[in-house]
Design a protein around this motif. Structure first.
Motif, PDB file in Angstrom:
ATOM      1  N   SER A 247      -0.192 -42.212 -42.159  1.00  0.00           N
ATOM      2  CA  SER A 247      -0.344 -43.474 -42.360  1.00  0.00           C
ATOM      3  C   SER A 247      -1.584 -44.068 -41.670  1.00  0.00           C
ATOM      4  CB  SER A 247       0.853 -44.351 -41.876  1.00  0.00           C
ATOM      5  OG  SER A 247       0.787 -44.388 -40.496  1.00  0.00           O
ATOM      6  N   PHE A 248      -2.051 -43.333 -40.723  1.00  0.00           N
ATOM      7  CA  PHE A 248      -3.465 -43.582 -40.060  1.00  0.00           C
ATOM      8  C   PHE A 248      -4.680 -42.813 -40.261  1.00  0.00           C
ATOM      9  CE2 PHE A 248      -0.004 -44.925 -36.936  1.00  0.00           C
ATOM     10  CZ  PHE A 248       0.073 -46.369 -37.604  1.00  0.00           C
ATOM     11  N   SER A 249      -4.197 -41.805 -41.273  1.00  0.00           N
ATOM     12  CA  SER A 249      -5.561 -40.827 -41.505  1.00  0.00           C
ATOM     13  C   SER A 249      -5.365 -40.268 -42.915  1.00  0.00           C
ATOM     14  CB  SER A 249      -5.903 -39.704 -40.262  1.00  0.00           C
ATOM     15  OG  SER A 249      -6.591 -38.693 -40.667  1.00  0.00           O
TER      16      SER A 249
ATOM     17  N   GLN B 152      -5.515 -51.688 -31.085  1.00  0.00           N
ATOM     18  CA  GLN B 152      -4.589 -52.900 -30.593  1.00  0.00           C
ATOM     19  C   GLN B 152      -3.727 -52.405 -29.661  1.00  0.00           C
ATOM     20  OE1 GLN B 152      -1.074 -52.888 -31.871  1.00  0.00           O
ATOM     21  NE2 GLN B 152      -0.623 -54.641 -30.577  1.00  0.00           N
TER      22      GLN B 152
ATOM     23  N   GLU C  55       9.184 -52.193 -36.682  1.00  0.00           N
ATOM     24  CA  GLU C  55       7.715 -51.751 -37.186  1.00  0.00           C
ATOM     25  C   GLU C  55       7.936 -50.382 -38.167  1.00  0.00           C
ATOM     26  OE1 GLU C  55       3.581 -51.116 -34.984  1.00  0.00           O
ATOM     27  OE2 GLU C  55       5.164 -49.922 -33.977  1.00  0.00           O
TER      28      GLU C  55
ATOM     29  N   ASP D  21      -8.508 -43.363 -40.339  1.00  0.00           N
ATOM     30  CA  ASP D  21      -9.188 -44.278 -41.155  1.00  0.00           C
ATOM     31  C   ASP D  21      -9.245 -45.738 -40.371  1.00  0.00           C
ATOM     32  OD1 ASP D  21      -6.495 -45.507 -41.245  1.00  0.00           O
ATOM     33  OD2 ASP D  21      -5.981 -44.461 -43.145  1.00  0.00           O
ATOM     34  N   ASP D  22      -9.559 -46.568 -41.129  1.00  0.00           N
ATOM     35  CA  ASP D  22      -9.674 -48.089 -40.832  1.00  0.00           C
ATOM     36  C   ASP D  22      -8.719 -48.766 -40.055  1.00  0.00           C
ATOM     37  OD1 ASP D  22     -12.575 -47.986 -41.143  1.00  0.00           O
ATOM     38  OD2 ASP D  22     -12.132 -49.199 -43.373  1.00  0.00           O
ATOM     39  N   ARG D  23      -7.420 -48.419 -41.027  1.00  0.00           N
ATOM     40  CA  ARG D  23      -6.170 -49.084 -40.396  1.00  0.00           C
ATOM     41  C   ARG D  23      -5.620 -48.188 -39.078  1.00  0.00           C
ATOM     42  NH1 ARG D  23      -0.398 -47.500 -41.492  1.00  0.00           N
ATOM     43  NH2 ARG D  23       0.621 -49.421 -41.053  1.00  0.00           N
ATOM     44  N   GLY D  24      -5.995 -46.725 -39.057  1.00  0.00           N
ATOM     45  CA  GLY D  24      -5.445 -46.122 -37.878  1.00  0.00           C
ATOM     46  C   GLY D  24      -6.475 -46.746 -36.593  1.00  0.00           C
ATOM     47  N   GLN D  25      -7.658 -46.862 -36.860  1.00  0.00           N
ATOM     48  CA  GLN D  25      -8.487 -47.408 -35.750  1.00  0.00           C
ATOM     49  C   GLN D  25      -8.285 -48.736 -35.221  1.00  0.00           C
ATOM     50  OE1 GLN D  25     -12.749 -46.673 -35.993  1.00  0.00           O
ATOM     51  NE2 GLN D  25     -12.624 -45.321 -37.442  1.00  0.00           N
ATOM     52  N   ALA D  26      -7.824 -49.778 -36.389  1.00  0.00           N
ATOM     53  CA  ALA D  26      -7.435 -51.012 -35.730  1.00  0.00           C
ATOM     54  C   ALA D  26      -5.927 -51.078 -34.946  1.00  0.00           C
ATOM     55  CB  ALA D  26      -7.290 -51.777 -36.931  1.00  0.00           C
ATOM     56  N   PHE D  27      -5.251 -50.279 -35.554  1.00  0.00           N
ATOM     57  CA  PHE D  27      -3.823 -49.758 -35.206  1.00  0.00           C
ATOM     58  C   PHE D  27      -3.871 -49.379 -33.633  1.00  0.00           C
ATOM     59  CE2 PHE D  27      -0.025 -47.263 -33.924  1.00  0.00           C
ATOM     60  CZ  PHE D  27       1.208 -48.062 -34.132  1.00  0.00           C
TER      61      PHE D  27
END
Length: 387
Positions: A257-259, A52, A137, A43-49
């Motif tokens: 948490s990422f998908s 980074q 984290e 998802d968007d959060r996973g791609q950003a994480f």
């Protein structure tokens, strides 16, 4: 997800540096990026994480190479006879590594430096800005680092600098990368780079023996031996059926948490495949003349007498356990007992795991582990003629 060239250019733009060192990282980075793009369903959060993280590892490589360019004497730092903890996950190895970290005369990979080894800690004046003030984290529903800011971390992040690490498959479902990692990847350059970074971390500090820990090392003991030929190993043991489901549940928690699309049956198969293969490789490595380099600890023995187990390990190493070290271990164990998280109780069916089918895959390892740890439980008994 970007291409190799694009993430490398982004890292260069952040640092103003352009030398990544040996290009051994390029293949893993390419396979990882393709798997994240085509398989991970982030998802968007996973791609950003993940973006980074990847740029961050590349950025650290640039800085490592820059420090070596300006200070080639870093390469003269000795790394002698490290003690490396390995075995299945969830076998008491984290508690053991925390106890070993209480020894004031050893060096270990500290949590705050594992993902950001630069600048070398000895060069920082005052409070190091990398040291966090919180519990660490939060990924999924758990803190996935020890609560102690200065506590020891596994080798995964140093290995990630070469883009060959189990850490990536704990963030996303990337089957092609996971298969390549255990079937084709050459981990010698990865571990050689880890050693390079360990020298940088130790530079400017008193020479001390290293204590490392990473369960995944069972998969690459040949490569580990090639890079650390004088290493000794402490291996922790527990019934694999008490382990596999717990690890799969941990993976699902992080990946979830990422998908929004998780294949729990895949996660179950992945962990059975990797850890059963790891045990087979460990058996082969030990059988080929390395038995005397291993000290074995059973999970139950560790729970019953943690200080005693460390004391016996140190006797095997030929090192004393001083009063300060023992007092610090006792203090940590007592405090940790009040903060220990309750065990999870995931449903095997949810992960497509039939424990009766798992047991035969680990049967040879279980028999060997029973033999390896048997003498630890009979040390206090009178010797017999068979001994």
């Amino acid at each position: 997800m970007l291409t190799n060239a694009e993430v490398m250019e982004e890292a260069i733009g952040q640092n103003g540096l352009a030398d990544f060192g040996d290009d051994s990282f390029a293949e893993g980075l390419d396979i990882l990026l393709a798997a994240l793009r085509d398989e991970a369903r982030l998802d968007d959060r996973g791609q950003a994480f993940l973006h980074q993280r990847i740029v961050g590892y590349l950025s650290q490589r640039l800085q490592v190479e820059d420090w070596y360019r300006r200070h080639p004497e870093i390469d003269d730092v000795p790394i002698n006879e490290p003690l490396i903890g390995l075995g299945l996950p969830r076998t008491g190895s984290t508690a053991l590594s925390m106890l070993l970290a209480q020894d004031p005369d050893v060096r270990y990979l500290r949590r705050w430096e594992s993902s950001q080894p630069c600048p070398p800690p000895a060069t920082v004046r005052g409070v190091d800005p990398r040291i966090p003030f919180d519990k660490g984290e939060m990924v999924g529903t758990r803190h996935h680092v020890p609560g102690d800011t200065h506590g020891p971390m596994e080798c995964h992040e140093l290995m990630a600098l070469d883009f060959k690490s189990h850490i990536f498959q704990s963030f996303a479902e990337i089957p092609s990368y996971s298969t390549w990692l255990i079937q084709e990847a050459d981990l010698v350059p990865t571990l050689r780079y880890q050693r390079r970074v360990m020298k940088l971390l130790q530079w400017g500090e008193p020479e001390r023996p290293w204590r490392l820990k990473c369960p995944s090392h069972v998969l690459w003991l040949g490569a580990l031996d090639a890079v650390f030929p004088d290493a000794r190993f402490v291996m922790t043991h527990r019934d694999p059926t008490d382990v596999i489901l717990s690890v799969a549940d941990l993976y699902a928690d992080i990946i979830g948490s990422f998908s929004n699309e998780i294949d729990r049956h895949y996660i179950g198969r992945l962990n059975i495949e990797h850890w059963s293969l790891g045990m087979e490789r460990a058996l082969e490595f030990r059988a080929n003349g390395a038995e005397d380099r291993f000290y074995d600890i059973d999970f139950r023995a560790m729970q019953d007498d943690p200080i005693g187990e460390v004391t016996r390990l140190y006797a095997w190493l030929g090192a004393p356990v001083g009063a300060r070290f023992e007092a610090r271990m006792q203090s940590w164990w007592t405090h940790a007992a009040t903060e220990r998280e309750p065990s999870s109780h995931a449903d095997p069916v949810e992960f497509g795991i039939d424990l009766d089918e798992v047991r035969p895959r680990f049967a040879r390892y279980v028999d060997c582990a029973r033999r390896w740890t048997a003498h630890r439980n009979t040390d206090e008994q009178e010797p017999t003629d068979d001994h």
